[in-house]
Design an enzyme around this catalytic site. Structure first.
Site, PDB file in Angstrom:
ATOM      1  N   THR A  71       0.827  -1.210   0.000  1.00 61.82           N
ATOM      2  CA  THR A  71       0.000   0.000   0.000  1.00 61.82           C
ATOM      3  C   THR A  71       0.861   1.260   0.000  1.00 61.82           C
ATOM      4  O   THR A  71       0.549   2.242  -0.682  1.00 61.82           O
ATOM      5  CB  THR A  71      -0.927   0.008   1.221  1.00 61.82           C
ATOM      6  OG1 THR A  71      -0.163  -0.281   2.402  1.00 61.82           O
ATOM      7  CG2 THR A  71      -2.022  -1.021   1.079  1.00 61.82           C
ATOM      8  N   PHE A 108      -7.933   5.198   5.049  1.00 62.27           N
ATOM      9  CA  PHE A 108      -7.361   4.175   5.944  1.00 62.27           C
ATOM     10  C   PHE A 108      -8.439   3.293   6.556  1.00 62.27           C
ATOM     11  O   PHE A 108      -8.214   2.638   7.574  1.00 62.27           O
ATOM     12  CB  PHE A 108      -6.518   4.847   7.031  1.00 62.27           C
ATOM     13  CG  PHE A 108      -5.302   5.533   6.468  1.00 62.27           C
ATOM     14  CD1 PHE A 108      -4.135   4.812   6.228  1.00 62.27           C
ATOM     15  CD2 PHE A 108      -5.326   6.865   6.129  1.00 62.27           C
ATOM     16  CE1 PHE A 108      -3.022   5.420   5.686  1.00 62.27           C
ATOM     17  CE2 PHE A 108      -4.217   7.489   5.581  1.00 62.27           C
ATOM     18  CZ  PHE A 108      -3.064   6.756   5.354  1.00 62.27           C
ATOM     19  N   CYS A 121      -6.684   1.270   9.360  1.00 61.27           N
ATOM     20  CA  CYS A 121      -5.284   0.876   9.226  1.00 61.27           C
ATOM     21  C   CYS A 121      -4.400   1.554  10.266  1.00 61.27           C
ATOM     22  O   CYS A 121      -4.390   2.780  10.373  1.00 61.27           O
ATOM     23  CB  CYS A 121      -4.801   1.230   7.831  1.00 61.27           C
ATOM     24  SG  CYS A 121      -3.066   0.846   7.555  1.00 61.27           S
TER      25      CYS A 121
END
Length: 265
Positions: free
Chosen positions: A126, A253, A260
């Site tokens: 990512t 996120f 995340c």
């Protein structure tokens, strides 16, 4: 770059990606195991029974990754206190030393190994995707590129190496990354489901446990929130503008407990 950075800052391990034209065997194992793990989610059970070669390769790849990380953890545990002092504040050091506030127990080595592998796989892909899209947008927007260069030259003159405290002095780069994640979120969707039948907006009945995908590339282009949504405009994330954003208009996120934890990274 991102894999080596995560490995060094998180676990004090150097994959040496720039020292050789060949990929480190861990990376080859990771690249082999990840698509197979994803394929198993959608493969029919009968079909999966005949995937012997894929199963063998997956087992070999995961065994290699586990053995390498187990060795890193073992070496860190075996190091005397003086050697550990310099690495105690990286991610591995914290996982080895931290205790649960309720049970006073530490993480076991198998748990730590699984966490390390997850960080390496999920974190590097990512992050590298974000940097790729950021460079793409900077090249398409030379005015923003000039702002970014000017900021870096002011904060890090000459050959000055950046340190952690310098990050707070780079607001242009911060806005570049945020606007990149608006247009090109590298985890482009997440799914949620209601605990009971729920009527959304007085119009849409969502049944209990029915999964709904939130597609971020659409959410982040909602013209009710973003003026000229396809345009790359880092000033959307000036503090005064960012403060006015609706709470759930920007979610690169993810959401809630499953958001995340690599956001600051």
């Amino acid at each position: 770059l991102t894999l080596d950075t995560i490995a060094l800052s998180g676990f004090g391990y150097d994959f040496g990606s720039f020292a050789s034209a060949q990929l480190h065997p861990f990376i080859e194992a990771m690249v082999g195991a990840l698509p197979e793990a994803m394929s198993r989610l959608t493969r029919f059970a009968l079909q999966d029974r005949f995937m012997h070669a894929a199963h063998r390769k997956f087992d070999e790849d995961t065994r290699f990754m586990r053995e390498l990380v187990d060795d890193v953890v073992r070496r860190r545990r075996a190091a005397d206190e003086g050697e550990r002092q310099g690495t105690a504040m990286d991610l591995l050091g914290l996982m080895l030393e931290a205790r649960d506030p309720d049970t006073d127990l530490r993480l076991d080595d198998e748990n730590i190994r699984n966490q390390v592998i997850t960080f390496l796989i999920a974190g590097h892909e990512t992050t590298s995707g974000l940097l790729t899209f950021a460079l793409y947008e900077l090249l398409r927007n030379p005015g923003v590129m000039a702002q970014a260069y000017a900021e870096v030259d002011a904060v890090l003159p000459g050959d000055t190496a950046p340190v952690y405290a310098d990050l707070a002095r780079l607001p242009v780069l911060d806005r570049v990354l945020k606007e990149t994640l608006r247009l090109w979120p590298t985890a482009p969707a997440f799914a949620v489901a209601p605990y009971q039948d729920t009527l959304l907006g007085g119009r849409y009945l969502i049944r209990k446990d029915r999964r709904v995908s939130v597609v971020l590339t659409a959410l982040h282009r909602d013209p009710k929130v973003w003026t000229d949504p396809e345009r790359f405009d880092i000033d959307r994330f000036l503090p005064e503008n960012e403060a006015r954003l609706p709470r759930h208009a920007y979610m690169p996120f993810g959401n809630g407990e499953r958001a995340c934890i690599g956001r600051q990274f």
